[in-house]
Design a protein around this motif. Structure first.
Motif, PDB file in Angstrom:
ATOM      1  N   ALA A  16       0.839  -1.252  -0.183  1.00  0.00           N
ATOM      2  CA  ALA A  16      -0.202   0.365  -0.487  1.00  0.00           C
ATOM      3  C   ALA A  16       0.960   1.171  -0.352  1.00  0.00           C
ATOM      4  CB  ALA A  16      -0.712  -0.160   1.231  1.00  0.00           C
ATOM      5  N   PHE A  17      -0.080   2.006  -0.367  1.00  0.00           N
ATOM      6  CA  PHE A  17       1.257   3.731   0.216  1.00  0.00           C
ATOM      7  C   PHE A  17       1.160   4.388   1.429  1.00  0.00           C
ATOM      8  CE2 PHE A  17      -2.018   4.011  -3.571  1.00  0.00           C
ATOM      9  CZ  PHE A  17      -3.086   5.157  -3.089  1.00  0.00           C
ATOM     10  N   TYR A  18       1.418   3.572   2.921  1.00  0.00           N
ATOM     11  CA  TYR A  18       0.746   4.449   3.595  1.00  0.00           C
ATOM     12  C   TYR A  18       2.047   3.860   4.995  1.00  0.00           C
ATOM     13  CZ  TYR A  18      -3.613   4.454   1.872  1.00  0.00           C
ATOM     14  OH  TYR A  18      -5.269   5.068   0.702  1.00  0.00           O
ATOM     15  N   ALA A  19       2.125   5.397   5.408  1.00  0.00           N
ATOM     16  CA  ALA A  19       3.053   4.843   7.337  1.00  0.00           C
ATOM     17  C   ALA A  19       2.012   5.126   8.621  1.00  0.00           C
ATOM     18  CB  ALA A  19       4.237   6.073   7.086  1.00  0.00           C
ATOM     19  N   TYR A  20       1.996   4.230   9.266  1.00  0.00           N
ATOM     20  CA  TYR A  20       1.174   4.107  10.388  1.00  0.00           C
ATOM     21  C   TYR A  20       2.484   4.064  11.400  1.00  0.00           C
ATOM     22  CZ  TYR A  20      -2.233   3.134  13.025  1.00  0.00           C
ATOM     23  OH  TYR A  20      -4.191   2.747  13.903  1.00  0.00           O
ATOM     24  N   ILE A  21       2.631   5.609  12.289  1.00  0.00           N
ATOM     25  CA  ILE A  21       3.953   5.496  12.542  1.00  0.00           C
ATOM     26  C   ILE A  21       3.555   6.270  13.944  1.00  0.00           C
ATOM     27  CG2 ILE A  21       5.123   8.224  13.097  1.00  0.00           C
ATOM     28  CD1 ILE A  21       4.487   9.206  10.001  1.00  0.00           C
ATOM     29  N   GLY A  22       4.671   4.780  14.696  1.00  0.00           N
ATOM     30  CA  GLY A  22       4.104   5.056  16.139  1.00  0.00           C
ATOM     31  C   GLY A  22       4.303   5.976  16.876  1.00  0.00           C
ATOM     32  N   CYS A  23       3.338   6.829  17.878  1.00  0.00           N
ATOM     33  CA  CYS A  23       4.020   7.864  19.117  1.00  0.00           C
ATOM     34  C   CYS A  23       3.628   7.697  20.079  1.00  0.00           C
ATOM     35  CB  CYS A  23       3.143   8.897  17.819  1.00  0.00           C
ATOM     36  SG  CYS A  23       1.513   8.684  18.174  1.00  0.00           S
ATOM     37  N   ALA A  24       4.322   6.913  20.728  1.00  0.00           N
ATOM     38  CA  ALA A  24       3.952   6.565  21.924  1.00  0.00           C
ATOM     39  C   ALA A  24       4.926   7.202  22.926  1.00  0.00           C
ATOM     40  CB  ALA A  24       4.696   4.748  22.603  1.00  0.00           C
ATOM     41  N   GLY A  25       6.053   7.621  22.197  1.00  0.00           N
ATOM     42  CA  GLY A  25       7.231   8.056  22.358  1.00  0.00           C
ATOM     43  C   GLY A  25       6.746   9.677  22.862  1.00  0.00           C
ATOM     44  N   LEU A  26       5.582  10.176  22.659  1.00  0.00           N
ATOM     45  CA  LEU A  26       5.259  12.203  22.526  1.00  0.00           C
ATOM     46  C   LEU A  26       4.425  11.659  23.676  1.00  0.00           C
ATOM     47  CD1 LEU A  26       5.285  12.729  18.637  1.00  0.00           C
ATOM     48  CD2 LEU A  26       6.905  12.703  20.425  1.00  0.00           C
ATOM     49  N   ILE A  27       3.862  10.436  23.925  1.00  0.00           N
ATOM     50  CA  ILE A  27       2.098  10.707  24.930  1.00  0.00           C
ATOM     51  C   ILE A  27       2.410  11.151  26.267  1.00  0.00           C
ATOM     52  CG2 ILE A  27       0.271   9.613  25.963  1.00  0.00           C
ATOM     53  CD1 ILE A  27       0.212  10.420  22.425  1.00  0.00           C
ATOM     54  N   GLY A  28       2.001  12.514  26.657  1.00  0.00           N
ATOM     55  CA  GLY A  28       2.490  13.722  27.518  1.00  0.00           C
ATOM     56  C   GLY A  28       3.643  13.817  28.228  1.00  0.00           C
ATOM     57  N   ARG A  29       4.100  14.613  27.081  1.00  0.00           N
ATOM     58  CA  ARG A  29       4.909  15.058  26.741  1.00  0.00           C
ATOM     59  C   ARG A  29       4.445  16.972  26.106  1.00  0.00           C
ATOM     60  NH1 ARG A  29       9.010  12.941  22.749  1.00  0.00           N
ATOM     61  NH2 ARG A  29      10.345  14.757  23.159  1.00  0.00           N
ATOM     62  N   LYS A  30       5.086  17.457  26.543  1.00  0.00           N
ATOM     63  CA  LYS A  30       3.936  19.026  26.078  1.00  0.00           C
ATOM     64  C   LYS A  30       4.894  19.574  25.124  1.00  0.00           C
ATOM     65  CE  LYS A  30       2.894  19.960  31.072  1.00  0.00           C
ATOM     66  NZ  LYS A  30       1.503  19.779  31.200  1.00  0.00           N
ATOM     67  N   THR A  31       4.014  20.610  24.993  1.00  0.00           N
ATOM     68  CA  THR A  31       4.495  21.007  23.271  1.00  0.00           C
ATOM     69  C   THR A  31       4.864  22.465  23.561  1.00  0.00           C
ATOM     70  OG1 THR A  31       1.923  22.552  23.065  1.00  0.00           O
ATOM     71  CG2 THR A  31       1.707  19.847  22.003  1.00  0.00           C
ATOM     72  N   PRO A  32       4.990  23.362  22.678  1.00  0.00           N
ATOM     73  CA  PRO A  32       6.042  24.809  23.341  1.00  0.00           C
ATOM     74  C   PRO A  32       5.485  25.762  23.810  1.00  0.00           C
ATOM     75  CG  PRO A  32       6.754  23.952  21.082  1.00  0.00           C
ATOM     76  CD  PRO A  32       6.286  22.508  21.209  1.00  0.00           C
ATOM     77  N   PRO A  77      -5.008  10.388  12.974  1.00  0.00           N
ATOM     78  CA  PRO A  77      -5.059   9.706  14.489  1.00  0.00           C
ATOM     79  C   PRO A  77      -5.388   8.500  14.142  1.00  0.00           C
ATOM     80  CG  PRO A  77      -6.229  11.198  14.516  1.00  0.00           C
ATOM     81  CD  PRO A  77      -6.086  11.758  13.139  1.00  0.00           C
ATOM     82  N   GLY A  78      -4.841   7.234  14.649  1.00  0.00           N
ATOM     83  CA  GLY A  78      -4.631   6.046  15.120  1.00  0.00           C
ATOM     84  C   GLY A  78      -6.051   5.954  15.524  1.00  0.00           C
ATOM     85  N   VAL A  79      -6.605   6.638  16.089  1.00  0.00           N
ATOM     86  CA  VAL A  79      -7.787   6.269  17.159  1.00  0.00           C
ATOM     87  C   VAL A  79      -9.124   6.399  15.701  1.00  0.00           C
ATOM     88  CG1 VAL A  79      -8.714   8.351  17.310  1.00  0.00           C
ATOM     89  CG2 VAL A  79      -9.063   6.615  18.410  1.00  0.00           C
ATOM     90  N   PRO A 123      -0.692   4.472  20.254  1.00  0.00           N
ATOM     91  CA  PRO A 123      -0.843   5.220  19.531  1.00  0.00           C
ATOM     92  C   PRO A 123       0.099   5.694  18.233  1.00  0.00           C
ATOM     93  CG  PRO A 123       0.393   5.027  21.616  1.00  0.00           C
ATOM     94  CD  PRO A 123      -0.386   4.075  21.222  1.00  0.00           C
ATOM     95  N   TYR A 124      -0.453   5.822  17.542  1.00  0.00           N
ATOM     96  CA  TYR A 124      -0.110   6.045  16.329  1.00  0.00           C
ATOM     97  C   TYR A 124      -0.944   7.388  14.975  1.00  0.00           C
ATOM     98  CZ  TYR A 124       1.453   1.528  17.180  1.00  0.00           C
ATOM     99  OH  TYR A 124       1.817   0.198  16.784  1.00  0.00           O
ATOM    100  N   PHE A 125      -0.533   7.699  14.040  1.00  0.00           N
ATOM    101  CA  PHE A 125      -0.643   8.625  13.325  1.00  0.00           C
ATOM    102  C   PHE A 125      -0.670   7.962  11.909  1.00  0.00           C
ATOM    103  CE2 PHE A 125       3.107  10.674  14.117  1.00  0.00           C
ATOM    104  CZ  PHE A 125       3.789  11.036  13.086  1.00  0.00           C
ATOM    105  N   ARG A 126      -1.166   8.035  11.273  1.00  0.00           N
ATOM    106  CA  ARG A 126      -1.301   7.684   9.610  1.00  0.00           C
ATOM    107  C   ARG A 126      -0.654   8.840   8.311  1.00  0.00           C
ATOM    108  NH1 ARG A 126      -5.462   5.761   4.849  1.00  0.00           N
ATOM    109  NH2 ARG A 126      -4.899   8.473   4.551  1.00  0.00           N
ATOM    110  N   ILE A 127       0.122   8.835   7.591  1.00  0.00           N
ATOM    111  CA  ILE A 127       0.336   9.479   6.791  1.00  0.00           C
ATOM    112  C   ILE A 127      -0.076   8.519   4.824  1.00  0.00           C
ATOM    113  CG2 ILE A 127       2.085  11.209   7.868  1.00  0.00           C
ATOM    114  CD1 ILE A 127       4.276  10.207   6.772  1.00  0.00           C
ATOM    115  N   SER A 128      -0.448   9.737   4.207  1.00  0.00           N
ATOM    116  CA  SER A 128       0.345   8.917   3.099  1.00  0.00           C
ATOM    117  C   SER A 128       1.139   9.240   2.501  1.00  0.00           C
ATOM    118  CB  SER A 128      -0.870   9.572   1.846  1.00  0.00           C
ATOM    119  OG  SER A 128      -1.293   8.944   0.588  1.00  0.00           O
TER     120      SER A 128
END
Length: 400
Positions: free
Chosen positions: A323-339, A364-366, A372-377
């Motif tokens: 296929a032509f997607y990337a299902y990217i794991g983002c567990a390492g970002l959960i709980g962290r804060k944005t600027p 978003p993976g939900v 916790p993931y997100f998909r990009i084409s």
């Protein structure tokens, strides 16, 4: 007073379309956003297909067709299944609809009774559970984690089946994960299904030509021929031939089911555009060089994205097998804060942050049933993907 039917209260809009619309809204305000929300090849439709449509229109093929499709297109589909998949179907076993999504919708409308269950291995295509709910069924989500390479196993399937199970959905290569099932994987699932004769199988194979690393595609119908009388093979021309806007999907299955789906179509949209059907005949029967060229380009893009994402601290990505997607794991970002001090509580928050601060639209993976993931084409050019990865990297680097 509400004039909206109550059944719509449980149905959500398409998450991928919503992501794309959010990107378009920002663009309308002058914001430079890269939209990787929708899965749509950026290649033009091959010229011989366009020429066939032009010829058909000029020749007067502009009238209604049979609800299931013209004899020519159904013969072309049957020939494709024999030639490429080793499946023996006649034109009477084939139905053509306005995209693979309408094929699935018609199949569910023809078969689901209130409370019937459909097993959906997660991550799944966003429209599966919504269509099941809209037509009175109950989605049964079976999480297939990265430890199973995002594939449904026989043990997970056995555990999920109940006396109310009507359908099992399979999608290979998978959207969003890119997971591919081998012959032995499918045979193991077939052995479980053989013990439960009430379960129908919907095998969504629309990405079959987009396989990487030398893999060969195996249709569920070929792997489990003993289940032919309760299997619906779903496919279409959108992805392999860069024909998303032509809206042509097709399916092969048991004649009674195909007939029921045709009846539904005759009372909804009558038929698929006659000119698009002529184009589909040309796509399936004509030269396949462009299909191979597209696949090579998609594989190069996959490699580019995998290499780029792996260098970003906090994100993970198993190389998609197709296929032509990337299902990217983002567990390492959960709980962290944005600027701005906002806590990234889940993958929806991550996708929202990447859109508004990174200027990259993702889903978003939900929405696919597995977090916790997100998909990009990855169905766009390498220059665009390189810039998108750079933006994601910059945005993630600012998270504390």
């Amino acid at each position: 007073m509400s004039y909206i039917a109550s059944r719509l209260s449980v149905v959500k809009p398409s998450a991928s379309m919503a992501a794309s619309q959010a990107a378009k809204a920002l663009r309308a305000r002058g914001v430079d956003v890269i939209d990787l929300g929708l899965g749509e090849p950026d290649f033009p439709t091959p010229l011989h297909i366009i020429d066939a449509a032009h010829f058909a229109a000029k020749a007067g093929q502009t009238l209604y067709t049979a609800a299931a499709g013209t004899a020519e297109v159904r013969e072309a589909v049957a020939g494709k299944f024999r030639r490429e998949n080793g499946l023996d179907y006649t034109a009477d076993d084939i139905v053509v609809a306005n995209g693979a999504k309408q094929i699935i919708f018609n199949a569910l409308m023809a078969t689901l009774e209130t409370g019937d269950e459909a097993i959906l291995p997660a991550p799944y295509f966003v429209s599966y559970p919504e269509m099941v709910k809209l037509l009175g069924g109950t989605p049964v989500v079976v999480e297939c984690p990265e430890t199973t390479e995002f594939r449904l196993t026989s043990a997970l399937l056995e555990k999920a089946i109940t006396p109310r199970t009507k359908w099992l959905f399979l999608n290979m290569p998978g959207n969003p994960s890119g997971a591919v099932y081998s012959q032995s994987d499918l045979e193991a699932l077939g052995a479980v299904l053989a013990k439960h004769p009430q379960v129908l199988v919907l095998s969504d194979e629309i990405y079959e030509h987009i396989l990487f690393d030398g893999r060969e595609f195996v249709s569920f119908g070929k792997a489990c021929p003993e289940l032919k009388d309760r299997t619906l093979i779903v496919n279409g021309v959108s992805k392999s031939y860069a024909m998303t806007g032509w809206r042509v999907g097709y399916a092969a299955g048991p004649a009674p089911l195909v007939k029921a789906m045709s009846t539904i179509q005759s009372q909804s949209c009558t038929s698929v555009c006659s000119i698009a059907q002529a184009a589909t005949v040309a796509a399936l029967n004509g030269p396949q060089d462009e299909v191979a060229r597209f696949r090579h380009a998609f594989e190069a893009r996959r490699d580019l994205v995998v290499d780029g994402i792996r260098k970003i601290n906090g994100l993970t990505l198993s190389p998609p097998e197709g296929a032509f997607y990337a299902y990217i794991g983002c567990a390492g970002l959960i709980g962290r804060k944005t600027p701005k001090g906002v806590t990234l509580e889940d993958d929806a928050a991550v996708a929202n942050y990447l859109l508004n601060e990174g200027r990259v639209a993702s889903v978003p993976g939900v929405a696919y049933g597995l977090s916790p993931y997100f998909r990009i084409s990855t169905a766009t050019g390498e220059e665009v993907l390189t810039e998108a990865i750079s933006r994601i990297n910059a945005a993630v680097a600012q998270v504390e």
